[in-house]
Design an enzyme around this catalytic site. Structure first.
Site, short mmCIF file in Angstrom:
data_model
loop_
_atom_site.label_atom_id
_atom_site.label_comp_id
_atom_site.label_asym_id
_atom_site.label_seq_id
_atom_site.Cartn_x
_atom_site.Cartn_y
_atom_site.Cartn_z
NE ARG A 69 109.97 -17.02 53.32
CZ ARG A 69 110.92 -16.63 54.14
NH1 ARG A 69 111.27 -17.38 55.18
NH2 ARG A 69 111.57 -15.50 53.94
CE1 TYR A 210 99.42 -14.25 51.99
CE2 TYR A 210 101.79 -14.49 51.82
CZ TYR A 210 100.64 -13.77 51.58
OH TYR A 210 100.71 -12.57 50.92
CE LYS A 219 111.82 -18.66 48.46
NZ LYS A 219 111.47 -17.33 48.81
CG HIS A 239 116.41 -16.76 48.42
ND1 HIS A 239 116.25 -15.95 49.53
CD2 HIS A 239 115.27 -16.61 47.70
CE1 HIS A 239 115.08 -15.34 49.48
NE2 HIS A 239 114.46 -15.72 48.37
CB SER A 261 112.35 -12.54 51.94
OG SER A 261 112.67 -13.92 51.91
CB CYS A 263 116.42 -7.56 49.87
SG CYS A 263 116.19 -7.50 51.65
CG ASP A 286 112.25 -16.34 45.23
OD1 ASP A 286 112.69 -15.34 45.83
OD2 ASP A 286 111.74 -17.30 45.82
NE ARG A 378 105.59 -12.13 48.93
CZ ARG A 378 106.90 -12.20 48.77
NH1 ARG A 378 107.42 -12.56 47.62
NH2 ARG A 378 107.72 -11.88 49.76
P1 GTP Z 1 111.02 -12.05 47.71
O1 GTP Z 1 110.00 -12.36 46.68
O2 GTP Z 1 110.44 -11.91 49.08
O3 GTP Z 1 112.17 -13.01 47.72
O4 GTP Z 1 111.55 -10.55 47.43
P2 GTP Z 1 112.52 -9.92 46.32
O5 GTP Z 1 113.94 -10.06 46.74
O6 GTP Z 1 112.15 -10.40 44.97
O7 GTP Z 1 112.18 -8.35 46.45
P3 GTP Z 1 111.42 -7.35 45.45
O8 GTP Z 1 112.13 -7.17 44.16
O9 GTP Z 1 110.00 -7.78 45.37
O10 GTP Z 1 111.52 -5.98 46.25
C1 GTP Z 1 111.01 -5.83 47.54
C2 GTP Z 1 110.94 -4.39 47.94
O11 GTP Z 1 112.21 -3.76 47.78
C3 GTP Z 1 109.94 -3.59 47.10
O12 GTP Z 1 109.13 -2.84 47.97
C4 GTP Z 1 110.79 -2.70 46.26
O13 GTP Z 1 110.17 -1.47 46.02
C5 GTP Z 1 112.09 -2.54 47.07
N1 GTP Z 1 113.25 -2.38 46.16
C6 GTP Z 1 113.61 -3.21 45.15
N2 GTP Z 1 114.70 -2.75 44.49
C7 GTP Z 1 115.06 -1.60 45.12
C8 GTP Z 1 116.12 -0.65 44.91
O14 GTP Z 1 116.95 -0.77 44.02
N3 GTP Z 1 116.17 0.41 45.77
C9 GTP Z 1 115.25 0.56 46.78
N4 GTP Z 1 115.37 1.62 47.57
N5 GTP Z 1 114.23 -0.30 46.99
C10 GTP Z 1 114.14 -1.37 46.19
C1 SPV Z 2 110.42 -15.08 50.23
O1 SPV Z 2 109.96 -14.87 51.37
O2 SPV Z 2 111.66 -15.12 50.01
C2 SPV Z 2 109.50 -15.30 49.09
C3 SPV Z 2 108.08 -15.42 49.37
O3 SPV Z 2 109.96 -15.40 47.97
S1 SPV Z 2 107.63 -17.00 49.90
O4 SPV Z 2 107.32 -17.82 48.71
O5 SPV Z 2 106.43 -16.86 50.72
O6 SPV Z 2 108.70 -17.62 50.61
MN MN Z 3 112.23 -15.16 47.91
#
Ligand code: GTP
Ligand code: SPV
Ligand code: MN
Length: 603
Positions: A69, A210, A219, A239, A261, A263, A286, A378
């Site tokens: 993004r 993308y 979003k 979110h 994002s 996290c 999400d 992704r």
């Molecule tokens: P978006 O799709 O961008 O909104 O991201 P998201 O919030 O769904 O994040 P996601 O669960 O994909 O995690 C993103 C990164 O954080 C990954 O590389 C994970 O390995 C890391 N991660 C997730 N949960 C944990 C946790 O409990 N501890 C740690 N240390 N890392 C974590």
């Molecule tokens: C984020 O960035 O919070 C995502 C990926 O979930 S995107 O759909 O590209 O915004």
């Molecule tokens: Mn997201």
């Protein structure tokens, strides 16, 4: 928002502007998806993956300039600048349309314009919204098929719903007679626009193919435009993941979590508990839409129908349910490929291969000393492929919310978990949330902590002060006994050596258990200046590989660090200006005096 009678004219008008070589109305069938994919393979834009290891799956590789993004090129073009607030990029809508019309003129030459009718939210839900995306990207069309309820049924539903949200998208790379296409067509950065016209409920996106820039249901519609509609109609677009947690006694509760994002939302939503007897199931990973029913309680639906998840770091150790979801029928973007055409990324299970094709389609060996997969690589997959999708995930009536978690990446100060003293205090927690910037955003500042209220900083379609007021106002419509309890979690606190203090992932179930028991009124807690913290015994750490003293540190409060935090929140609040709700200023003042009082008592 346009009326159903306006659909044909709008499509016609946009086609006259963009000049595609043809217009194609999507029916949403599997056959259509397969045909589009076959075409993309033929054009070498898609790489079919190993039919045994990853059946029905394809890999795509974006232009290196188009990998995430782009917040700098995202605009909220409200009629008045004041309505966009201090956190959004604003351009006068008339001026912006003039600029973009110039770009759109002829921008689909040599390409097909796909008309994608899609639905955000389950069929029959009071909150569900219809969108129509016009795009010149078959890749986007295929992703929309997995991420939304797409096709003929939506046009039927339009007959009943009457209104749709118009979404125009072009990759911004017209093909003149005889001109060869790029494998990932896109426009240069300065021509990219991800634009929202909140009063009109209109989305115009140009120049990027993308993720959230191009899959406009996500979003752009389900957060930025939906947040504006939600404010006007007294509901909420957030979110947030939605999960279902069930105790050994068989009691289920639903929880939401707002993390920025990359996290940890997908990971938490699909978590495999490491404590016996507990289960977690997924409703969404999400986005959540919430509304209050007559009983004064909040209910949530997941407007999406698929996951667009971060691949990097995903493994059978960290997130087995995600790994099982993506065994087949998955689109991968910017991952690396093994020599036998399976996917690979940093953090996936098994030894690092001797040879790969990296996300830039170049040969890769470990000696290259560069990541083989892009950090924001992704997967796109339908939600029903998740082995722990909750049976009620498409319930149009939504699920009853018992707890809302907020959190982000904070190496210091913020404890593992604390509970808000009230709804307003919980809104305060959400308002001051901070997190390190991740690779989900095209930014030079990756790793820097920024304030990201309710993980919505880049997704609020209006003034951040009004957004926070909306949270306060939602609370006023009910009372604290009926509203979900609010928690601030931080899986990312580090020790002096820079290592995470908390093992995270499946072990986060131990924190979910405490929350569950708090909402039942049975888990003990200590009242502290910042809120309720678990007593050390009330977090189930049996069998947990924690370093000596780690739990104490995770649950400790450094009042001096918190007083610094308070100062930083004060200056952040100043940037919000006079629209900051008084209730939040009061929460900040109360927190400050509780911290000072604690300090006096300690001395
Ligand atoms: P978006 O799709 O961008 O909104 O991201 P998201 O919030 O769904 O994040 P996601 O669960 O994909 O995690 C993103 C990164 O954080 C990954 O590389 C994970 O390995 C890391 N991660 C997730 N949960 C944990 C946790 O409990 N501890 C740690 N240390 N890392 C974590
Ligand atoms: C984020 O960035 O919070 C995502 C990926 O979930 S995107 O759909 O590209 O915004
Ligand atoms: Mn997201």
């Amino acid at each position: 928002m346009y009326k159903k009678e306006e659909l044909k004219d709008w499509v016609q008008e946009m086609a006259e502007l963009c000049e595609p070589k043809e217009i194609y109305w999507c029916d949403g069938t599997d056959e259509e998806y397969n045909n589009l994919m076959a075409m993309l393979v033929e054009e070498k834009k898609a790489v079919p993956l190993n039919e045994v290891k990853r059946p029905g799956s394809f890999a795509f590789f974006s232009d290196p300039s188009d990998v995430a993004r782009i917040e700098d090129r995202t605009f909220i073009a409200s009629l008045h600048k004041e309505d966009a607030g201090p956190t959004n990029n604003w351009i006068d809508p008339v001026e912006l349309k003039e600029k973009m019309i110039k770009l759109y003129r002829g921008s689909m030459r040599g390409r097909t314009m796909y008309v994608i009718p899609f639905m955000m939210g389950p069929f029959g839900s009071p909150l569900s919204k219809i969108g129509i995306e016009l795009t010149d990207s078959a890749y986007v069309t295929c992703n929309m098929k997995l991420m939304t309820r797409m096709g003929r049924d939506v046009l039927k539903e339009l007959e009943a719903k009457n209104e749709f949200i118009p979404c125009l998208h072009s990759v911004g790379y017209p093909l003149e007679e005889g001109q060869e296409d790029l494998l990932w067509p896109a426009a240069p950065l300065e021509d990219k626009y991800i634009s929202h016209f909140p009063e009109e409920r209109l989305i115009w996106s140009y120049g990027s193919g993308y993720g959230g820039n191009a899959l406009l249901g996500k979003k752009c519609l389900a957060l930025r435009i939906a947040s504006v509609i939600a404010r006007d109609e007294m509901w909420m677009a957030e979110h947030m993941l939605i999960l279902k947690v069930t105790s050994p006694q068989g009691l289920s509760k639903y929880m939401l979590a707002a993390f920025p994002s990359a996290c940890g939302k997908t990971n938490l939503a699909m978590l495999v508990p490491t404590i016996p007897g507990w289960t977690v199931e997924t409703i969404g990973d999400d986005i959540a839409w919430l509304w209050m029913k007559d009983d004064g309680r909040l209910y949530a639906i997941n407007p999406e129908a698929g996951f667009f998840g971060v691949a990097k770091g995903t493994s059978f150790r960290s997130n087995p349910n995600a790994m099982m979801s993506i065994r087949k029928n998955t689109i991968f973007t910017n991952v690396a490929l093994t020599d036998d055409h399976d996917v690979w990324w940093e953090g996936i299970d098994g030894p690092v291969p001797e040879h790969l094709m990296d996300w830039k389609k170049e040969d890769w060996t470990p000696s290259k000393n560069m990541p083989a997969a892009h950090p924001n690589c992704r997967f796109t997959v339908k939600a029903d492929q998740c082995p722990v999708i909750a049976p009620e995930w498409e319930n149009p009536e939504g699920v009853l919310v018992s707890a809302i978690l907020v959190g982000g990446r904070r190496p210091t100060t913020i404890p593992l978990i604390h509970e808000a003293l009230s709804w307003n205090h919980g809104v305060f927690m959400g308002s001051m949330m901070g997190s390190e910037i991740t690779a989900a955003i095209l930014s030079k500042n990756i790793g820097q902590v920024r304030r990201d209220p309710f993980a919505m900083l880049p997704f609020i379609g209006y003034h951040v002060g009004d957004y926070l007021k909306h949270w306060i106002d939602m609370g006023k419509r009910s009372n604290d006994a009926l509203l979900p309890k609010i928690y601030y979690v931080n899986w990312f606190r580090k020790d002096e050596a820079g290592d995470y203090l908390w093992p995270g992932f499946g072990h986060n179930s131990r924190v979910l258990k405490w929350i569950f028991e708090r909402t039942e009124g049975i888990a003990p807690a200590n009242l502290t200046p910042i809120g309720y913290l678990p007593t050390e015994e009330s977090i189930d750490v049996r069998g947990l590989p924690l370093k000596h003293g780690a739990l104490q540190e995770l649950l400790s409060i450094d009042t001096y660090a918190w007083l610094d935090e308070v100062k930083s929140i004060e200056s952040y609040y100043q940037t919000i200006g006079n629209k900051l709700p008084k209730a939040l200023k009061m929460e900040l003042e109360k927190l400050t005096s509780r911290l000072h009082y604690e300090n006096l008592n300690q001395e």
